[in-house]
Motif scaffolding. Structure first.
Motif, PDB file in Angstrom:
ATOM      1  N   LEU A  65       0.829  -1.203   0.000  1.00 34.31           N
ATOM      2  CA  LEU A  65       0.000   0.000   0.000  1.00 34.31           C
ATOM      3  C   LEU A  65       0.862   1.251   0.000  1.00 34.31           C
ATOM      4  O   LEU A  65       0.503   2.255  -0.624  1.00 34.31           O
ATOM      5  N   GLY A  66       2.012   1.197   0.663  1.00 34.85           N
ATOM      6  CA  GLY A  66       2.950   2.324   0.613  1.00 34.85           C
ATOM      7  C   GLY A  66       3.418   2.578  -0.808  1.00 34.85           C
ATOM      8  O   GLY A  66       3.490   3.726  -1.257  1.00 34.85           O
ATOM      9  N   ASN A  67       3.722   1.507  -1.538  1.00 35.37           N
ATOM     10  CA  ASN A  67       4.144   1.645  -2.935  1.00 35.37           C
ATOM     11  C   ASN A  67       3.024   2.226  -3.795  1.00 35.37           C
ATOM     12  O   ASN A  67       3.257   3.074  -4.659  1.00 35.37           O
ATOM     13  N   ILE A  68       1.798   1.765  -3.563  1.00 33.72           N
ATOM     14  CA  ILE A  68       0.651   2.269  -4.326  1.00 33.72           C
ATOM     15  C   ILE A  68       0.428   3.748  -4.017  1.00 33.72           C
ATOM     16  O   ILE A  68       0.228   4.564  -4.935  1.00 33.72           O
ATOM     17  N   GLU A  69       0.478   4.106  -2.744  1.00 36.10           N
ATOM     18  CA  GLU A  69       0.289   5.510  -2.359  1.00 36.10           C
ATOM     19  C   GLU A  69       1.334   6.394  -3.021  1.00 36.10           C
ATOM     20  O   GLU A  69       1.019   7.463  -3.549  1.00 36.10           O
ATOM     21  N   HIS A  70       2.582   5.949  -3.015  1.00 38.07           N
ATOM     22  CA  HIS A  70       3.666   6.707  -3.636  1.00 38.07           C
ATOM     23  C   HIS A  70       3.419   6.839  -5.145  1.00 38.07           C
ATOM     24  O   HIS A  70       3.580   7.927  -5.706  1.00 38.07           O
ATOM     25  N   GLY A  71       3.012   5.743  -5.788  1.00 34.94           N
ATOM     26  CA  GLY A  71       2.732   5.776  -7.223  1.00 34.94           C
ATOM     27  C   GLY A  71       1.570   6.701  -7.555  1.00 34.94           C
ATOM     28  O   GLY A  71       1.622   7.465  -8.530  1.00 34.94           O
ATOM     29  N   ARG A  72       0.517   6.641  -6.767  1.00 38.00           N
ATOM     30  CA  ARG A  72      -0.638   7.524  -6.998  1.00 38.00           C
ATOM     31  C   ARG A  72      -0.226   8.988  -6.846  1.00 38.00           C
ATOM     32  O   ARG A  72      -0.626   9.835  -7.639  1.00 38.00           O
TER      33      ARG A  72
END
Length: 107
Positions: A65-72
């Motif tokens: 989820l950290g990776n997704i948040e960063h990507g978003r």
């Protein structure tokens, strides 16, 4: 012919060729639809997973989820979205679908 790249095993090939239609939707109002979201009921996690499995899940989810948040964020989107989840076996699901259709949110 170039044979230098690694062989893809049958499982990976099956995943790549998998139909986008979700078999879990068969016989429901979602039949034929593509799965776009994965919902995990937290009560099910507490009830059916061991404490170790719960900890493993928390670690993996936190990282992903950290990776997704960063990507978003990089894409100029809000880091988080909020959703309303409705079980498809609710007796009033057809009414909800009609509202979604009227607002262009069903297909």
């Amino acid at each position: 012919m170039n044979n230098s790249f690694p062989r893809i095993n049958e499982e990976v090939t099956a995943i790549l060729n998998k139909s986008k239609e979700e078999p879990a939707f068969e016989g429901t109002v979602l039949e034929g639809k593509e799965r776009r979201y994965t919902i995990i009921n937290e009560r099910d996690v507490e009830k059916y997973l061991s404490m170790g499995e719960q900890q493993d899940l928390a670690i993996v989810l936190d990282r992903m989820l950290g990776n997704i948040e960063h990507g978003r964020e990089k894409d100029g989107k809000k880091q988080f979205n909020s959703y309303v989840v409705i079980n498809t076996d609710e007796p009033w699901i057809d009414e909800i679908i009609e509202v979604m259709k009227r607002n262009g949110a069903w297909d």
